[in-house]
Design a protein around this motif. Structure first.
Motif, mmCIF file in Angstrom:
data_model
loop_
_atom_site.group_PDB
_atom_site.id
_atom_site.type_symbol
_atom_site.label_atom_id
_atom_site.label_comp_id
_atom_site.label_asym_id
_atom_site.label_seq_id
_atom_site.Cartn_x
_atom_site.Cartn_y
_atom_site.Cartn_z
ATOM 1 N N LYS A 93 0.820 -1.207 0.000
ATOM 2 C CA LYS A 93 0.000 0.000 0.000
ATOM 3 C C LYS A 93 0.858 1.263 0.000
ATOM 4 N N THR A 94 1.903 1.256 -0.849
ATOM 5 C CA THR A 94 2.751 2.424 -1.023
ATOM 6 C C THR A 94 2.715 2.854 -2.483
ATOM 7 N N ALA A 95 3.119 4.092 -2.745
ATOM 8 C CA ALA A 95 3.038 4.622 -4.106
ATOM 9 C C ALA A 95 4.183 5.578 -4.387
ATOM 10 N N GLN A 96 4.489 5.733 -5.661
ATOM 11 C CA GLN A 96 5.525 6.665 -6.111
ATOM 12 C C GLN A 96 5.037 7.368 -7.365
ATOM 13 N N ILE A 97 5.203 8.690 -7.394
ATOM 14 C CA ILE A 97 4.823 9.473 -8.577
ATOM 15 C C ILE A 97 6.033 9.645 -9.474
ATOM 16 N N ILE A 98 5.844 9.375 -10.764
ATOM 17 C CA ILE A 98 6.880 9.611 -11.775
ATOM 18 C C ILE A 98 6.395 10.743 -12.670
ATOM 19 N N GLN A 99 7.153 11.813 -12.729
ATOM 20 C CA GLN A 99 6.756 13.010 -13.475
ATOM 21 C C GLN A 99 7.400 13.012 -14.860
ATOM 22 N N ILE A 100 6.579 13.308 -15.868
ATOM 23 C CA ILE A 100 7.018 13.291 -17.264
ATOM 24 C C ILE A 100 6.917 14.703 -17.835
ATOM 25 N N SER A 101 7.980 15.194 -18.425
ATOM 26 C CA SER A 101 7.954 16.534 -19.014
ATOM 27 C C SER A 101 7.006 16.583 -20.207
ATOM 28 N N ARG A 102 6.201 17.643 -20.280
ATOM 29 C CA ARG A 102 5.295 17.839 -21.417
ATOM 30 C C ARG A 102 6.075 17.996 -22.720
ATOM 31 N N ASP A 103 7.349 18.372 -22.621
ATOM 32 C CA ASP A 103 8.184 18.603 -23.798
ATOM 33 C C ASP A 103 8.921 17.345 -24.256
ATOM 34 N N SER A 104 8.672 16.211 -23.591
ATOM 35 C CA SER A 104 9.327 14.956 -23.981
ATOM 36 C C SER A 104 8.987 14.626 -25.431
ATOM 37 N N MET A 105 9.999 14.327 -26.215
ATOM 38 C CA MET A 105 9.805 14.080 -27.639
ATOM 39 C C MET A 105 9.429 12.617 -27.895
ATOM 40 N N VAL A 106 8.303 12.451 -28.583
ATOM 41 C CA VAL A 106 7.805 11.124 -28.953
ATOM 42 C C VAL A 106 7.247 11.199 -30.370
ATOM 43 N N GLY A 107 6.827 10.072 -30.898
ATOM 44 C CA GLY A 107 6.163 10.067 -32.196
ATOM 45 C C GLY A 107 4.695 10.419 -32.027
ATOM 46 N N ILE A 108 4.283 11.593 -32.504
ATOM 47 C CA ILE A 108 2.898 12.042 -32.384
ATOM 48 C C ILE A 108 2.076 11.480 -33.546
ATOM 49 N N ASP A 109 1.010 10.756 -33.212
ATOM 50 C CA ASP A 109 0.118 10.219 -34.245
ATOM 51 C C ASP A 109 -0.854 11.312 -34.677
ATOM 52 N N ILE A 110 -0.868 11.619 -35.959
ATOM 53 C CA ILE A 110 -1.698 12.692 -36.504
ATOM 54 C C ILE A 110 -2.906 12.091 -37.206
ATOM 55 N N TYR A 111 -4.084 12.602 -36.856
ATOM 56 C CA TYR A 111 -5.349 12.064 -37.359
ATOM 57 C C TYR A 111 -6.088 13.114 -38.181
ATOM 58 N N ASP A 112 -6.948 12.639 -39.102
ATOM 59 C CA ASP A 112 -7.807 13.564 -39.830
ATOM 60 C C ASP A 112 -9.144 13.685 -39.099
ATOM 61 N N VAL A 113 -10.055 14.463 -39.671
ATOM 62 C CA VAL A 113 -11.318 14.726 -38.986
ATOM 63 C C VAL A 113 -12.242 13.506 -38.936
ATOM 64 N N THR A 114 -11.950 12.468 -39.715
ATOM 65 C CA THR A 114 -12.764 11.245 -39.659
ATOM 66 C C THR A 114 -12.215 10.249 -38.648
ATOM 67 N N GLY A 115 -11.079 10.579 -38.003
ATOM 68 C CA GLY A 115 -10.484 9.689 -37.027
ATOM 69 C C GLY A 115 -9.471 8.731 -37.598
ATOM 70 N N ASN A 116 -9.110 8.870 -38.874
ATOM 71 C CA ASN A 116 -8.099 8.012 -39.485
ATOM 72 C C ASN A 116 -6.709 8.551 -39.191
ATOM 73 N N ARG A 117 -5.803 7.642 -38.807
ATOM 74 C CA ARG A 117 -4.421 8.054 -38.560
ATOM 75 C C ARG A 117 -3.704 8.258 -39.882
ATOM 76 N N LEU A 118 -3.115 9.445 -40.050
ATOM 77 C CA LEU A 118 -2.453 9.782 -41.303
ATOM 78 C C LEU A 118 -0.971 9.467 -41.288
ATOM 79 N N MET A 119 -0.319 9.814 -40.174
ATOM 80 C CA MET A 119 1.135 9.685 -40.114
ATOM 81 C C MET A 119 1.577 9.848 -38.679
ATOM 82 N N THR A 120 2.857 9.624 -38.443
ATOM 83 C CA THR A 120 3.467 9.860 -37.138
ATOM 84 C C THR A 120 4.655 10.787 -37.325
ATOM 85 N N GLU A 121 4.655 11.894 -36.588
ATOM 86 C CA GLU A 121 5.735 12.867 -36.675
ATOM 87 C C GLU A 121 6.275 13.156 -35.279
ATOM 88 N N ASN A 122 7.571 13.418 -35.192
ATOM 89 C CA ASN A 122 8.211 13.703 -33.914
ATOM 90 C C ASN A 122 7.665 15.000 -33.322
#
Length: 297
Positions: A93-122
């Motif tokens: 019954k113990t816990a630890q918080i791990i904080q992640i920077s909002r600026d962390s670079m990952v592959g962002i999945d980009i979607y169109d207005v119909t919800g289809n994934r178009l591409m992944t960009e950094n």
């Protein structure tokens, strides 16, 4: 606060635990600034150009009412400015918080207005939220990116609290008292180094949100304030003994939060002792194209 996922195992990243653990994701608030749009991004390689044209055409068809939209326009549904994982040791019954920077670079999945994934960009992990619906889908997409960043650990539960919700939570618990660790008078004159202040909702918003965007590591400085505030808020919420009082708080925040957890599941989290001091995902901050990028080690 926000909690997510169940993972079988004995450890995750640098935090060692035993037995079954739960991975949690905490969005303290979302700033509703404009995200990137598929038809506003330039410099893509030639093989991605068709996808950009397709996204632009779909967007115009939506505006004409010819095709339905999935939520609002993709890339315009806000950003997640505070991201954390809560690691729970269910046996102790113990816990630890791990904080992640909002600026962390990952592959962002980009979607169109119909919800289809178009591409992944950094891009910055905060941007992934913008390509959902501003609610459940945004949380799911962000959870997936947190999972990828943390070497594939499962994230299947989430809790998202808007900035307005953070203000409401602060006022609902009677304010948050803390000692200002550094000189933050540029944020508010009351935030002098060493001063003990009791934050109401309005001051809490300033404390966790404001930063100087002209300073490269301003988000890191803000994360320190967010961590301090989050620890104090969690401690205050865990001190609630009455089930009636807890349910009253839940109802006050219900309109501001998005979660796939029940009220009972969230109440169970108050049984955990959270370790002092937030563990920050290590990395290096650089500037590229006029923006901060946090490169995780």
């Amino acid at each position: 606060l926000t909690f997510v996922a169940v993972h079988q195992g004995t450890h995750t990243i640098s935090v060692t635990v035993s037995g079954k653990i739960v991975i949690g994701e905490i969005f303290l608030y979302h700033s509703w600034s404009q995200g990137i749009r598929t038809d506003q991004i330039y410099g893509f390689s030639s093989e991605n150009m068709f996808s950009i044209v397709y996204a632009t055409v779909c967007q115009h068809l939506h505006q004409l009412g010819i095709i339905p939209a999935v939520g609002n326009n993709p890339g315009e549904n806000g950003q997640s400015d505070s991201l954390n994982l809560l690691v729970l040791n269910k046996e102790e019954k113990t816990a630890q918080i791990i904080q992640i920077s909002r600026d962390s670079m990952v592959g962002i999945d980009i979607y169109d207005v119909t919800g289809n994934r178009l591409m992944t960009e950094n891009g910055q992990i905060a941007l992934q939220y913008a390509y959902g619906d501003g609610a459940e889908e945004s949380c799911r997409l962000t959870s997936e990116k947190v999972s990828e960043l943390m070497y594939g650990v499962d994230v299947d539960s989430y809790f998202s609290l808007t900035l307005e919700g953070l203000v409401a939570a602060t006022d609902a618990v009677g304010g948050i008292t803390l000692t200002v660790p550094e000189d933050y008078t540029a944020v508010d004159p009351a935030f002098e180094k060493g001063a003990e202040v009791t934050l109401n909702g309005e001051l809490a918003e300033k404390y966790v949100r404001k930063r100087d965007i002209e300073v490269l590591d301003s988000n890191n400085q803000r994360m320190e304030r967010q961590s301090q505030f989050m620890d104090a808020l969690i401690e205050k919420m865990q001190s609630i003994q009455s089930e009636t009082e807890y349910l009253s708080l839940y109802q006050k925040l219900e309109d501001y939060m998005t979660t796939n957890m029940t009220a009972d599941e969230m109440e169970e989290l108050t049984d955990y002792k959270i370790a002092e001091g937030t563990v920050k995902v290590p990395g290096e901050i650089i500037e590229k194209d006029g923006h901060a990028q946090y490169l995780v080690d």
